[in-house]
Design an enzyme around this catalytic site. Structure first.
Site, PDB file in Angstrom:
ATOM      1  N   GLN A  17     -50.134 -25.949 -21.329  1.00 44.60           N
ATOM      2  CA  GLN A  17     -48.954 -26.369 -22.011  1.00 44.60           C
ATOM      3  C   GLN A  17     -48.041 -27.547 -20.968  1.00 44.60           C
ATOM      4  OE1 GLN A  17     -44.675 -24.561 -23.733  1.00 44.60           O
ATOM      5  NE2 GLN A  17     -46.276 -23.103 -23.124  1.00 44.60           N
ATOM      6  N   GLU A 139     -46.380 -20.058 -16.904  1.00 45.91           N
ATOM      7  CA  GLU A 139     -44.982 -20.113 -17.521  1.00 45.91           C
ATOM      8  C   GLU A 139     -44.120 -19.026 -16.928  1.00 45.91           C
ATOM      9  OE1 GLU A 139     -43.076 -21.962 -19.830  1.00 45.91           O
ATOM     10  OE2 GLU A 139     -41.490 -20.614 -19.038  1.00 45.91           O
ATOM     11  N   ASP A 168     -42.914 -24.432 -18.528  1.00 42.01           N
ATOM     12  CA  ASP A 168     -44.133 -25.446 -18.941  1.00 42.01           C
ATOM     13  C   ASP A 168     -43.272 -26.739 -19.670  1.00 42.01           C
ATOM     14  OD1 ASP A 168     -46.188 -24.378 -18.392  1.00 42.01           O
ATOM     15  OD2 ASP A 168     -46.471 -22.857 -19.986  1.00 42.01           O
ATOM     16  N   GLY A 247     -20.461 -19.879 -19.079  1.00 46.48           N
ATOM     17  CA  GLY A 247     -19.455 -21.035 -18.619  1.00 46.48           C
ATOM     18  C   GLY A 247     -18.102 -20.583 -18.684  1.00 46.48           C
ATOM     19  N   GLY A 248     -17.313 -21.362 -19.017  1.00 47.19           N
ATOM     20  CA  GLY A 248     -15.658 -20.931 -18.661  1.00 47.19           C
ATOM     21  C   GLY A 248     -14.808 -20.345 -19.975  1.00 47.19           C
TER      22      GLY A 248
HETATM   23  N1  CAO Z   1     -64.979 -32.555 -16.270  1.00 48.03           N
HETATM   24  C1  CAO Z   1     -65.573 -31.646 -14.989  1.00 48.03           C
HETATM   25  N2  CAO Z   1     -64.541 -30.883 -14.475  1.00 48.03           N
HETATM   26  C2  CAO Z   1     -63.501 -30.824 -14.823  1.00 48.03           C
HETATM   27  C3  CAO Z   1     -62.855 -31.720 -15.951  1.00 48.03           C
HETATM   28  C4  CAO Z   1     -63.675 -32.589 -16.589  1.00 48.03           C
HETATM   29  N3  CAO Z   1     -63.250 -33.369 -17.472  1.00 48.03           N
HETATM   30  N4  CAO Z   1     -61.429 -31.268 -16.221  1.00 48.03           N
HETATM   31  C5  CAO Z   1     -61.317 -30.124 -15.263  1.00 48.03           C
HETATM   32  N5  CAO Z   1     -62.411 -29.836 -14.436  1.00 48.03           N
HETATM   33  C6  CAO Z   1     -62.493 -28.996 -13.324  1.00 48.03           C
HETATM   34  C7  CAO Z   1     -61.636 -29.138 -12.255  1.00 48.03           C
HETATM   35  O1  CAO Z   1     -62.323 -30.300 -11.656  1.00 48.03           O
HETATM   36  C8  CAO Z   1     -61.576 -27.681 -11.453  1.00 48.03           C
HETATM   37  O2  CAO Z   1     -62.867 -27.655 -10.759  1.00 48.03           O
HETATM   38  P1  CAO Z   1     -62.737 -27.127  -9.273  1.00 48.03           P
HETATM   39  O3  CAO Z   1     -61.923 -25.973  -9.454  1.00 48.03           O
HETATM   40  O4  CAO Z   1     -64.277 -26.950  -8.926  1.00 48.03           O
HETATM   41  O5  CAO Z   1     -62.294 -28.120  -8.364  1.00 48.03           O
HETATM   42  C9  CAO Z   1     -61.792 -26.916 -12.905  1.00 48.03           C
HETATM   43  O6  CAO Z   1     -61.953 -27.665 -13.840  1.00 48.03           O
HETATM   44  C10 CAO Z   1     -60.425 -26.127 -13.034  1.00 48.03           C
HETATM   45  O7  CAO Z   1     -59.357 -26.587 -13.018  1.00 48.03           O
HETATM   46  P2  CAO Z   1     -57.750 -26.040 -12.690  1.00 48.03           P
HETATM   47  O8  CAO Z   1     -57.752 -25.360 -11.476  1.00 48.03           O
HETATM   48  O9  CAO Z   1     -56.991 -26.993 -13.176  1.00 48.03           O
HETATM   49  O10 CAO Z   1     -58.017 -24.934 -14.072  1.00 48.03           O
HETATM   50  P3  CAO Z   1     -57.751 -23.395 -13.922  1.00 48.03           P
HETATM   51  O11 CAO Z   1     -58.064 -22.939 -15.448  1.00 48.03           O
HETATM   52  O12 CAO Z   1     -58.635 -22.442 -13.050  1.00 48.03           O
HETATM   53  O13 CAO Z   1     -55.978 -23.170 -13.737  1.00 48.03           O
HETATM   54  C11 CAO Z   1     -53.941 -23.496 -14.138  1.00 48.03           C
HETATM   55  C12 CAO Z   1     -55.421 -23.194 -14.838  1.00 48.03           C
HETATM   56  C13 CAO Z   1     -52.824 -24.016 -15.389  1.00 48.03           C
HETATM   57  C14 CAO Z   1     -53.173 -22.282 -13.804  1.00 48.03           C
HETATM   58  C15 CAO Z   1     -53.927 -24.599 -13.177  1.00 48.03           C
HETATM   59  O14 CAO Z   1     -54.509 -25.865 -13.647  1.00 48.03           O
HETATM   60  C16 CAO Z   1     -52.329 -24.924 -12.468  1.00 48.03           C
HETATM   61  O15 CAO Z   1     -52.263 -24.165 -11.865  1.00 48.03           O
HETATM   62  N6  CAO Z   1     -51.686 -26.010 -12.958  1.00 48.03           N
HETATM   63  C17 CAO Z   1     -50.428 -26.439 -12.528  1.00 48.03           C
HETATM   64  C18 CAO Z   1     -49.589 -25.888 -12.788  1.00 48.03           C
HETATM   65  C19 CAO Z   1     -49.371 -25.832 -14.487  1.00 48.03           C
HETATM   66  O16 CAO Z   1     -49.318 -26.760 -15.132  1.00 48.03           O
HETATM   67  N7  CAO Z   1     -49.400 -24.569 -14.839  1.00 48.03           N
HETATM   68  C20 CAO Z   1     -48.875 -24.555 -16.428  1.00 48.03           C
HETATM   69  C21 CAO Z   1     -50.067 -24.067 -17.173  1.00 48.03           C
HETATM   70  S1  CAO Z   1     -49.363 -23.774 -18.845  1.00 48.03           S
HETATM   71  O17 CAO Z   1     -48.863 -22.342 -18.833  1.00 48.03           O
END
Ligand code: CAO
Length: 425
Positions: A17, A139, A168, A247-248
């Site tokens: 998101q 979030e 988010d 607020g105030g």
């Molecule tokens: N091709 C190949 N690999 C891909 C890819 C693609 N097109 N797109 C993503 N990947 C891979 C990444 O390289 C990563 O691999 P490694 O861990 O091996 O390096 C893997 O997908 C996972 O990526 P991620 O850590 O971003 O995803 P997740 O689902 O494990 O975590 C989230 C999700 C949201 C917790 C994390 O991305 C995060 O903390 N983001 C920053 C904070 C954020 O924006 N949070 C809000 C989310 S909305 O509530």
């Protein structure tokens, strides 16, 4: 009519998101947003909270309007070549991967700068540098870590998260501002730069008034908090203040006619000082206009609960819309508690494009929230979200100028599609 960000190309590496809200805004302002998704899987939200089997969820469609989708395995060598081409062809790369993901993919800031020194690299992470910088964040984690939850809810209850997605969507908004600001600076420097937003920082920025109150507490009790009038001691940290205005001008949520069966038959009522005498007339308490216990804002502060209970005695005899109709002409600030159903059906929001009906080839028509930022010379047309990989060949050809033979070779490499076993599943 032209759009404000016509000619700006965004390499959209966002998911879930926070990041998608940012790139959707940029798309609404006219940027060409190229969403890179993992072959066969795509943004995880395509399949989350699905209301129709095998159809992109509303979670996905409502966060990814005005974008094109290319599927690309960025861990495949050919996929890396394509990604390098996109980095060279774009103005901004936006990502909200977990910490360290872009580096592990082989695209560090140094490498990206070497490929395209004009590129702006914009990131959302859960936390900035510090003890939690390696944490993954969603979030409500941000709402809790950014100060919103500790200050939301009622004093006697637990911390509460809000339905407004301040972690988010709030971070997405902050990042979008950082991006357009960096684009503006690039017009004079010619250089790209890194733009970073942490969700904790974004939430704290939106909770700024509570950090204000934390410091006010050193100089005596905060008299507009309900605790003061109720004679309860303040602790060391800003307490939860229920529905107090913050607020105030004191305010509270009051019951209206029908509240017994309608959970949204309530109104937010503000006892703004300049209209106090009008409020007294409306609720039939003319004596409060001159009674020294009620006549001044300072005198009222230790009786707010009693005052709002008395006003509620009047609002309970009227619907929330009747209260609005009586109070608005008198400049008494109040606002009805509107349900999502009421907002979806509100003609004025449809007329301004804030609530929009969009057609989707697989799900049919659905409602979404359009661009809340209105510009007179850059009108927003909300177009449907892309299907997974819908524009892969188009982007390879239009943006990267690959010919048919080269595109076929990239397909053959497996960089654009999931491995056969995964595709069959
Ligand atoms: N091709 C190949 N690999 C891909 C890819 C693609 N097109 N797109 C993503 N990947 C891979 C990444 O390289 C990563 O691999 P490694 O861990 O091996 O390096 C893997 O997908 C996972 O990526 P991620 O850590 O971003 O995803 P997740 O689902 O494990 O975590 C989230 C999700 C949201 C917790 C994390 O991305 C995060 O903390 N983001 C920053 C904070 C954020 O924006 N949070 C809000 C989310 S909305 O509530």
């Amino acid at each position: 009519m032209s759009k404000a960000l016509d000619g700006v190309r965004i390499l959209d590496f966002t998911h879930v998101q926070s990041g998608p809200t940012c790139t959707q805004l940029l798309g609404w302002f006219g940027a060409d947003v190229i969403k890179v998704e993992r072959p066969g899987v795509g943004d995880i939200t395509r399949g989350q909270l699905r209301d129709i089997p095998k159809v992109d969820s509303l979670y996905f469609t409502m966060l990814n309007h005005n974008k094109r989708s290319i599927t690309l395995d960025t861990k495949n060598p050919k996929g890396k070549d394509v990604l390098e081409g996109l980095i060279k062809a774009c103005d901004v790369l936006v990502e909200n991967f977990g910490p360290g993901v872009l580096d592990r993919m082989g695209f560090s800031w140094t490498k990206i700068q070497a490929l395209n020194p004009r590129l702006i690299v914009a990131s959302i992470k859960g936390f900035g540098p510090g003890p939690y910088e390696d944490c993954k964040v969603y979030e409500n984690v941000a709402q809790c870590a950014g100060g919103a939850a500790s200050t939301t809810g009622f004093e006697e209850g637990p911390p509460v998260v809000t339905g407004a997605q301040i972690g988010d969507s709030g971070s997405g908004l902050h990042l979008a501002l950082g991006i357009v600001t960096a684009l503006f600076q690039r017009t004079s420097t010619g250089r790209g730069q890194r733009v970073s937003v942490s969700m904790q920082d974004g939430v704290l920025n939106l909770c700024r008034v509570k950090l204000r109150d934390q410091q006010r507490m050193a100089h005596g009790p905060m008299k507009e908090y309900p605790q003061f009038g109720e004679g309860k001691p303040f602790g060391e940290a800003v307490p939860r203040a229920g529905n107090a205005s913050g607020g105030g001008q004191p305010g509270w949520i009051l019951k209206c006619k029908g509240y017994e069966h309608d959970h949204n038959a309530y109104i937010y009522f503000i006892t703004q000082a300049p209209v106090w005498t009008k409020i007294c007339d409306v609720i039939d308490k003319p004596e409060w206009k001159t009674d020294p216990n009620f006549a001044t804002p300072e005198a009222r502060l230790d009786k707010l609960t009693f005052i709002f209970d008395t006003i509620e005695g009047w609002t309970k005899t009227k619907t929330k819309f009747e209260v609005m109709a009586i109070c608005n002409p008198l400049d008494i600030p109040c606002g009805p508690i509107l349900s999502m159903k009421e907002l979806a059906e509100e003609p004025a929001l449809r007329a301004t494009g804030t609530v929009v009906e969009v057609d989707h080839p697989e799900r049919g028509a659905y409602l979404t929230v359009g661009n809340p930022i209105k510009m007179s010379d850059s009108k927003t047309e909300v177009t449907r979200s892309p299907l997974l990989g819908e524009h892969t060949d188009e982007i390879l050809s239009d943006v990267l100028k690959y010919d048919a033979k080269e595109i076929a070779a990239i397909h053959d490499s497996g960089a654009l599609a999931p491995p056969l076993r995964q595709a069959a599943e």
